[in-house]
Scaffold this motif. Structure first.
Motif, PDB file in Angstrom:
ATOM      1  N   ASN A 195      81.615  27.273  50.542  1.00 34.99           N
ATOM      2  CA  ASN A 195      82.552  27.228  49.420  1.00 34.99           C
ATOM      3  C   ASN A 195      83.145  28.628  49.207  1.00 34.99           C
ATOM      4  O   ASN A 195      82.412  29.571  48.914  1.00 34.99           O
ATOM      5  CB  ASN A 195      81.781  26.765  48.178  1.00 34.99           C
ATOM      6  CG  ASN A 195      82.658  26.621  46.960  1.00 34.99           C
ATOM      7  OD1 ASN A 195      83.599  27.379  46.769  1.00 34.99           O
ATOM      8  ND2 ASN A 195      82.327  25.654  46.122  1.00 34.99           N
ATOM      9  N   ASN A 198      82.304  30.284  45.480  1.00 38.87           N
ATOM     10  CA  ASN A 198      80.993  30.796  45.060  1.00 38.87           C
ATOM     11  C   ASN A 198      80.001  30.968  46.217  1.00 38.87           C
ATOM     12  O   ASN A 198      78.839  31.290  46.000  1.00 38.87           O
ATOM     13  CB  ASN A 198      80.398  29.915  43.954  1.00 38.87           C
ATOM     14  CG  ASN A 198      80.124  28.500  44.423  1.00 38.87           C
ATOM     15  OD1 ASN A 198      80.129  28.228  45.621  1.00 38.87           O
ATOM     16  ND2 ASN A 198      79.878  27.618  43.479  1.00 38.87           N
ATOM     17  N   THR A 200      78.488  28.877  48.121  1.00 37.73           N
ATOM     18  CA  THR A 200      77.503  27.818  48.363  1.00 37.73           C
ATOM     19  C   THR A 200      77.820  27.117  49.685  1.00 37.73           C
ATOM     20  O   THR A 200      78.983  26.823  49.970  1.00 37.73           O
ATOM     21  CB  THR A 200      77.536  26.787  47.213  1.00 37.73           C
ATOM     22  OG1 THR A 200      77.323  27.479  45.999  1.00 37.73           O
ATOM     23  CG2 THR A 200      76.469  25.727  47.385  1.00 37.73           C
ATOM     24  N   ASP A 393      87.080  24.126  39.717  1.00 34.73           N
ATOM     25  CA  ASP A 393      86.399  24.514  40.957  1.00 34.73           C
ATOM     26  C   ASP A 393      87.283  24.313  42.182  1.00 34.73           C
ATOM     27  O   ASP A 393      86.801  24.317  43.311  1.00 34.73           O
ATOM     28  CB  ASP A 393      85.120  23.682  41.128  1.00 34.73           C
ATOM     29  CG  ASP A 393      84.154  23.916  39.988  1.00 34.73           C
ATOM     30  OD1 ASP A 393      84.064  25.063  39.522  1.00 34.73           O
ATOM     31  OD2 ASP A 393      83.511  22.943  39.536  1.00 34.73           O
TER      32      ASP A 393
HETATM   33  C1  LIG Z   1      79.594  26.251  43.702  1.00 35.44           C
HETATM   34  O1  LIG Z   1      80.616  25.287  43.497  1.00 35.44           O
HETATM   35  C2  LIG Z   1      80.267  23.937  43.798  1.00 35.44           C
HETATM   36  C3  LIG Z   1      81.516  23.094  43.655  1.00 35.44           C
HETATM   37  O2  LIG Z   1      82.135  23.283  42.452  1.00 35.44           O
HETATM   38  C4  LIG Z   1      79.139  23.499  42.888  1.00 35.44           C
HETATM   39  O3  LIG Z   1      78.780  22.167  43.181  1.00 35.44           O
HETATM   40  C5  LIG Z   1      77.966  24.408  43.098  1.00 35.44           C
HETATM   41  O4  LIG Z   1      76.930  24.052  42.232  1.00 35.44           O
HETATM   42  C6  LIG Z   1      78.385  25.875  42.880  1.00 35.44           C
HETATM   43  N1  LIG Z   1      77.248  26.725  43.236  1.00 35.44           N
HETATM   44  C7  LIG Z   1      76.878  27.766  42.503  1.00 35.44           C
HETATM   45  C8  LIG Z   1      75.724  28.544  43.035  1.00 35.44           C
HETATM   46  O5  LIG Z   1      77.431  28.058  41.478  1.00 35.44           O
END
Ligand SMILES: *[C@@H]1O[C@H](CO)[C@@H](O)[C@H](O)[C@H]1NC(C)=O
Length: 527
Positions: A195, A198, A200, A393
């Protein structure tokens, strides 16, 4: 029973067999040793263009294998200590059957154990402007009850460069290959997507194609798996050189790479006065004057009369005159004895006995509860939905192909069936290199198998191609058992008729029976 004809047929076959097919038979007998060298010659393959190859292994060279590959000695996290070790056994072996002379493979020997093995690529694969082609063979020599045979392209990382510590947690860029458990048949193509907002990392699973996968798990034959991934994000999966699945990294994966641009506002709530009722009872309707809600559903049929011959003064049941008080009846304990009741025999010839009551009928005046009819609701606002807002997001990655650089390749497996053979792995950026590699390996294996599994029909067809002049002889050769059998049946029928339909089998002496059977057995055996 006249056996002469059977012997004549048999000698005919022997004669034909010796003249036309003797040579052929001999060739086949020597096939296991000689024919390999004869027509399916195997040499350990060499990639058509080494400069386009990132990794290859044919597993024919055990010393080289030992240098290149590292068995994991790590422990799987989060499970019980005694089953946590990656202690599955790997070996370099020839296939159990249908092997080519000198061809070996990497075999997962053990079952129900965690097994992991990996090797560094000759050079890392960087996802940039060139396609990635991954190809390898799997033979499920013992079939597969439950377990995988997929490989992982491990992401290059300083933290994970010790291959002896390879586990399920080791980051990979792509996972590709077959996996089955019970009736769940899969061919994985998973990639890890980062991602960009962030960081991930999420697994993206290729959507299942409609084709059936059952056969490749059950036939115990070598199957060739090819993944072609292009810089424009399109991919293609081939099994045994046939396209099995294709699509795009952007469209055919779950969950999708890119999130939706808009989402429903989770903070939005349905207003109190939002009317979702499409129809309502008409508020203006009134109950008609003559609508009697209390009228019963059924009434006594006033027009009914007691049938003639009804015996009003007779009881429907009377004490059984033939019943006797049991010997051991104790009046103190059991109370006063009374004979059991039986149907009154006098009533048997009459329409009925006892008090007559007129039957009930449906009440024509019955209306039930009055309800207002339904009308369209003038205040209807439709089904409520929260408003949509821009997805906080949201991102758009147009190049999911640009995966983390691959530094190593590995199998990290658990299987309920042993002896899974892997062979002829190649990673290249030119399809023809993989194609050539398969022609030198997989195709030869399949040719050998086809040759080994030559049946009566296969042998015949082949001989016909090679020697067109023997067509006629083959036609006779094939027809003989049929003609012989028809003749046998014909005789049988004749005898049955002669013996007034007594089955001829039953009439044969046991000796004759055995002889006839042996003749036919010998006859077909020769084929
Ligand atoms: C990063 O973004 C995704 C999609 O929005 C989300 O599902 C995930 O929990 C996020 N991870 C963190 C570590 O914030």
């Amino acid at each position: 029973m006249n056996l002469r004809i059977h012997w004549i047929v048999l000698f005919g076959v022997l004669l034909l067999g010796n003249t036309s097919f003797g040579q052929e038979e001999q060739d086949d007998e020597e096939a296991t040793v000689e024919t390999v060298a004869d027509d399916i010659l195997y040499d350990s393959p060499k990639p058509a263009d080494q400069s386009k190859v990132y990794f290859h292994d044919h597993f024919d060279d055990t010393a080289n294998f030992n240098k290149k590959w590292v068995k994991s000695s790590a422990k799987k996290e989060g499970i019980e200590e005694d089953i946590a070790k990656y202690d599955g056994e790997w070996a370099i072996e020839e296939p159990v059957k249908d092997g080519l002379l000198g061809d070996k493979g990497l075999v997962l020997k053990s079952k129900a154990k965690h097994a992991a093995i990996s090797s560094n690529l000759h050079k890392p694969f960087v996802f940039n402007t060139k396609p990635l082609i991954v190809q390898y063979e799997v033979v499920l020599q013992e079939g597969q009850e439950c377990g995988g045979a997929y490989l992982k392209l491990l992401s290059q990382s300083a933290e994970h460069k010790d291959l002896s510590q390879f586990t399920d947690k080791t980051p990979y860029s792509i996972m590709f290959g077959p996996d089955k458990c019970g009736n769940d048949y899969k061919l994985h193509f998973i990639f890890k997507h980062k991602n960009p907002l962030n960081g991930t990392i999420e697994e993206k699973h290729c959507q299942k194609p409609k084709e059936r996968l059952e056969e490749i798990y059950d036939d115990k034959l070598p199957h060739l798996y090819t993944l072609i991934l292009n810089p424009d994000n399109t991919f293609e999966i081939r099994i045994d050189n046939k396209i099995f699945n294709s699509g795009s990294l952007l469209e055919d994966f779950a969950p999708p790479v890119n999130p939706p641009a808009e989402i429903e506002d989770p903070a939005d709530k349905k207003p109190e006065d939002w009317d979702e009722r499409e129809k309502i009872p008409d508020p203006e309707a009134v109950k008609p004057e003559d609508w009697d809600e209390d009228a019963p559903a059924q009434i006594v049929d006033e027009s009914a009369t007691m049938p003639d011959g009804w015996l009003e003064n007779e009881l429907t049941h009377v004490p059984d005159p033939e019943a006797k008080k049991p010997e051991d009846w104790d009046s103190d304990m059991d109370g006063e004895w009374e004979p059991p009741l039986i149907e009154n025999p006098v009533c048997a010839g009459a329409p009925g006995c006892g008090t007559w009551e007129p039957p009930l009928i449906n009440n024509p005046a019955f209306k039930g509860k009055w309800r207002a009819p339904y009308i369209d609701n003038p205040n209807y606002k439709g089904k409520w939905r929260p408003r949509t807002i821009p997805n906080p997001d949201y991102f758009e990655d147009k190049h999911p192909f640009k995966l983390p650089t691959v530094g190593a390749i590995g199998f990290e497996l658990w299987s309920m069936s042993k002896d899974i053979l892997f062979d002829n792995i190649i990673i290249t950026d030119e399809y023809y290199v993989a194609e050539q590699w398969a022609a030198d390996t997989f195709s030869k294996k399949r040719q050998k198998i086809a040759k080994d599994s030559v049946t009566f029909w296969g042998r015949m067809m082949r001989a016909m191609n090679n020697r067109p002049k023997t067509w006629g002889a083959y036609f006779i050769y094939c027809s003989l058992p049929v003609i012989g059998y028809i003749y046998y049946l014909f005789r049988c029928v004749k005898e049955v008729r002669r013996l007034y339909c007594q089955p001829c089998i039953a009439r044969q002496s046991p000796k004759n029976n055995v002889e006839t059977t042996s003749v036919y057995f010998a006859f077909f055996f020769l084929y």
